[in-house]
Design an enzyme around this catalytic site. Structure first.
Site, PDB file in Angstrom:
ATOM      1  N   PRO A 389      50.522  46.359  47.648  1.00  0.00           N
ATOM      2  CG  PRO A 389      52.163  45.087  49.505  1.00  0.00           C
ATOM      3  CD  PRO A 389      51.219  45.632  48.779  1.00  0.00           C
ATOM      4  CB  SER A 710      34.219  34.533  42.022  1.00  0.00           C
ATOM      5  OG  SER A 710      35.705  34.371  42.353  1.00  0.00           O
ATOM      6  CE  LYS A 753      37.299  36.929  40.137  1.00  0.00           C
ATOM      7  NZ  LYS A 753      34.946  37.100  40.644  1.00  0.00           N
TER       8      LYS A 753
END
Length: 826
Positions: A389, A710, A753
């Site tokens: 959003p 991950s 990241k």
């Protein structure tokens, strides 16, 4: 016409005189056995019963001479009835050709009729049994036996007479052709046989029933049979009366409506208004004829007008049909706007309204370029903007519409659960309307708007149907040229519409629907992008909305960074705009109160305007520690640095993982432990550690759910550090999935990241080698500040992240000899 003795008062003088003459004719004298002999005449139908008056019609010359001869002798005649009434003449003058019972009757003067025949008034006297035909020429003479009438009244006879009178009274009430005097006359008859004959004559029975009644000698049996026929006649008469009442009611209502309508028309003409209904229908027909409707909708609309012409204007169905015709006329069947296919103009508009969003802008400019080279291309792209959003999906659709020069319309699909919301309701339902697709097309007014279907991932389904399935036809370029709405039931062309859908996630979109759309991701904004968006769009807009655009207020970069890091936690910029708006409102209040206000908003003033910070940005570890490694994680609000802690303590060789970790992340921990066990000898780890000591893996901030593969290499690095006593460098962040063999597999969210590592102050980032391609989206300055290390195996990770120096003794389980010694000492 049959005449009855009860209506003699209505006869004229000549008929009355003829009746008196009949009463003066005596009966034939009978012998001891009741045998009489007299002149006979032949009749086909039974129209005369004893003691009753009735006209008879004479056609045969022989019968006329016979009647005249009887009148000359002042005698009665014997009437014979043919067995077969269809025959005009008997085949032979034998007794077998006639009914076994005849009637002795007195016949008055003959009156010649215009057609050559004769009529006479006859009075029946007695039933006679035909015994023999004595003479055939020149006149017919017949021998017969008088049948005596039983006049004795028993209780059964009285009951039959009352029942018959009640039924006859009901017949008189229902049949208007029977005069009421007949009922009065019947009530005054005291003989059962006479009563039966009188009612039989009064009723309009067919000849078969009259013959049957004539042949019955017993009065009681005659009354029983008559009651049956009267009951049947009452049923028929009641049905006729009911049908007549209904018909009369309908006729009266129609005549009343016709009269009132004609009266209304005359009043309107007197007032100069004319026939308003007819004028409206003519105007409606002219609108349809003058419109540019395609052939099929025009044909349907004209057919509906013809239906209206056959209805009264106050009919409840008129409003339904008028609404249907209005919908047909108001939909944009052929009206279109011309597209602006200038690629430079479109690029300028998109850059003016939005910062970043490189992939989305490129796709739109490619579409405009193709349309400029092939203007008649009918297939429109079905795009799906997916992202968190506040990333500008809906506003980007508005900018596309402005760049193309198209009308922008939007429908929110959030919470829609009824299929009829998309396809509409059928016209059989009260208050039926088309679905949202056609309603929005009417609002657009053109056949080629830019149609945005917002929040398509939030469609629901229940017993009312699946709206996502209804959208399959809308969003399929192979089908939407003939979209069918349940209300309209006419194919509507949606192929010129450019559909754009928005969603926050693809997980809840049905695969069949997702396959029809081209997905364009709207990733979360990085800090640098948020700062630029705030400077270009948010700050000027909020200053204008709060009336301080003339105060020349400036925001420092560091102030914006502090707002982004400490007061918002989002992928988009909605909350950032709210916080900027709060600052602008406080400055507006200071201005309105006449107080001094700052011209420059610095980082130090942020806490004064916005109160204490709400969030604390992640920071890198301040020193190297054993068993602590830093993993890079992706969230919907951007990237984060996630600390992973590992502790080794005495136990039974269990692995414990805490921090509200998902199944995938726990499996990554299991895989990391298996890899460490397999390489224990190379790392110098005692195998007894895995049997007699527990390993505890913890990820702080346990209230926040975490999942994904991950963190695999980070967990393995922290485990090896804790088991070997070698610290992990605090300036290193890493991400990647680990296999049992120590291979490092690619992951997602590389851009976010890497940016999180840069914000946290890390110096080195370890990435899977296959994720180097994702660094294209990372700003060049970030790539320059960070040392990006691509890896394929865990050995490469350890060389970069793990120190060679052992700073604390590695954990070692106690030997059995030591345990025994401690037990002995105790």
């Amino acid at each position: 016409m049959t005449h009855y003795p009860w209506d003699e008062d209505s006869f004229d003088t000549s008929i009355s005189q003829r009746t008196d003459e009949l009463y003066q004719i005596p009966n034939h004298p009978a012998d001891a056995e009741g045998i009489i002999e007299g002149i006979g005449i032949i009749m086909r139908e039974v129209s005369l019963f004893p003691r009753l008056l009735s006209p008879i019609f004479i056609w045969a010359e022989k019968d006329r001479r016979a009647i005249q001869a009887a009148q000359n002798k002042n005698q009665t005649v014997l009437i014979l009835f043919l067995n077969e009434p269809e025959e005009k003449e008997p085949s032979s003058l034998q007794v077998e050709n006639f009914l076994p019972i005849g009637v002795e009757a007195a016949i008055g003067r003959l009156v010649e009729m215009p057609d050559g025949g004769f009529s006479a008034l006859a009075q029946g006297r007695r039933r006679v049994e035909i015994l023999e035909i004595v003479q055939t020429e020149p006149l017919l003479r017949v021998r017969a036996r008088v049948i005596p009438e039983n006049t004795r009244i028993t209780r059964r006879t009285e009951a039959l007479m009352r029942t018959t009178l009640d039924l006859f009274e009901r017949c008189v009430q229902l049949d208007r052709s029977i005069p009421e005097e007949a009922q009065v006359f019947a009530m005054n008859i005291e003989e059962p046989g006479w009563l039966a004959d009188m009612i039989t004559t009064a009723m309009s029975f067919n000849d078969d029933i009259r013959r049957e009644m004539l042949l019955l000698r017993d009065p009681n049996e005659r009354l029983m049979r008559l009651s049956k026929y009267l009951a049947e006649e009452i049923n028929v008469l009641e049905l006729e009366s009911e049908i007549h009442s209904r018909v009369q009611s309908e006729v009266d209502r129609s005549q009343r409506e016709m009269y009132l309508r004609e009266q209304m028309r005359q009043i309107q003409n007197e007032l100069g208004e004319g026939d308003i209904w007819t004028r409206e229908l003519n105007e409606l027909r002219q609108r349809i004829e003058a419109s540019d409707l395609p052939q099929e909708p025009k044909k349907v609309a004209l057919r509906e007008v013809e239906r209206l012409e056959q209805m009264p204007p106050m009919s409840p169905e008129v409003g339904i049909i008028r609404s249907y015709i209005d919908w047909i006329l108001e939909l944009p069947w052929t009206k279109v706007t011309e597209d602006n296919l200038d690629v430079r103009h479109a690029a300028k508009i998109l850059e003016r309204d939005h910062y970043g969003l490189r992939k989305a802008k490129e796709r739109i400019l490619e579409y405009i370029a193709v349309r400029s080279l092939k203007p008649r291309k009918n297939r429109q792209p079905i795009l799906c903007f997916v992202g968190p959003p506040g990333t500008g999906k809906t506003s980007f659709g508005r900018s596309i519409a402005e760049a193309l020069g198209r009308v922008f319309v939007r429908v929110s699909l959030g919470g829609v659960r009824d299929e009829a919301e998309i396809r509409g309701h059928r016209r059989t339902y009260i208050g039926a309307l088309p679905g949202r697709i056609l309603q929005t097309m009417r609002r657009a007014g053109v056949a080629n708007p830019l149609f945005m279907l917002d929040e398509i991932d939030k469609l629901g389904n229940d017993f009312r149907g699946d709206p996502a399935s209804a959208l399959l036809e809308v969003l399929d370029p192979e089908q939407n040229h003939a979209f069918s709405d349940h209300y309209l039931e006419i194919p509507f062309d949606l192929s010129k519409v450019m559909f754009i859908t928005t969603a926050n996630t693809l997980a809840t979109i049905p695969p069949a629907l997702l396959d029809r759309m081209e997905v364009i991701e709207f990733p979360g904004y990085i800090e640098e992008e948020k700062i630029e968006i705030a400077r270009r769009y948010l700050i000027p807009r909020q200053m204008e909305e709060n009336g301080i655009q003339d105060l020349n207020i400036e925001f420092d970069i560091e102030a914006l960074k502090r707002i982004i890091r400490e007061y918002t936690y989002e992928a988009g910029v909605r909350n950032l705009e709210r916080e900027i708006g709060r600052i602008c409102r406080k400055i507006a209040r200071l201005k309105a109160e006449g107080k001094t206000y700052p011209q420059r908003i610095t980082a130090d003033l942020i806490e004064k305007f916005l109160d204490p910070p709400q969030y604390f940005p992640p920071e890198a570890e301040r020193r190297d520690e054993v068993g602590v490694a830093q993993s890079l994680a992706w969230t919907e609000n951007g990237g984060e640095v996630m600390v992973i802690e590992v502790a080794v303590l005495e136990g039974k060789g269990n692995l414990q993982m805490t921090g509200q970790l998902g199944e995938v992340m726990q499996e990554s921990g299991q895989a990391a432990l298996t890899y460490v066990k397999s390489r224990a000898a190379a790392f110098g780890i005692d195998l007894d550690v895995f049997e007699r000591m527990d390993i505890h893996v913890h990820v702080p901030e346990g209230a926040i759910p975490k999942d994904g593969p991950s963190a695999g290499i980070t967990i393995a690095t922290a485990m090896i550090s804790a088991l070997t006593g070698r610290p992990v460098y605090h300036t290193v962040g890493m991400t990647g999935e680990i296999t049992l063999r120590g291979r490092v597999l690619p992951i997602g969210g590389t851009r976010e990241k890497v940016l999180a590592a840069h914000r946290a102050g890390l110096k080195t980032v370890i990435l899977p080698e296959k994720n180097l391609k994702d660094l294209v989206d990372v700003p060049k300055g970030v790539r320059t500040d960070l040392k990006i290390v691509p890896v394929r195996h865990m050995d490469q990770v350890l060389k970069v992240a793990l120190s060679d120096q052992v700073v604390i003794p590695p954990p070692r389980p106690r030997r059995r000899e030591e345990e025994q010694q401690e037990q002995e000492e105790e």
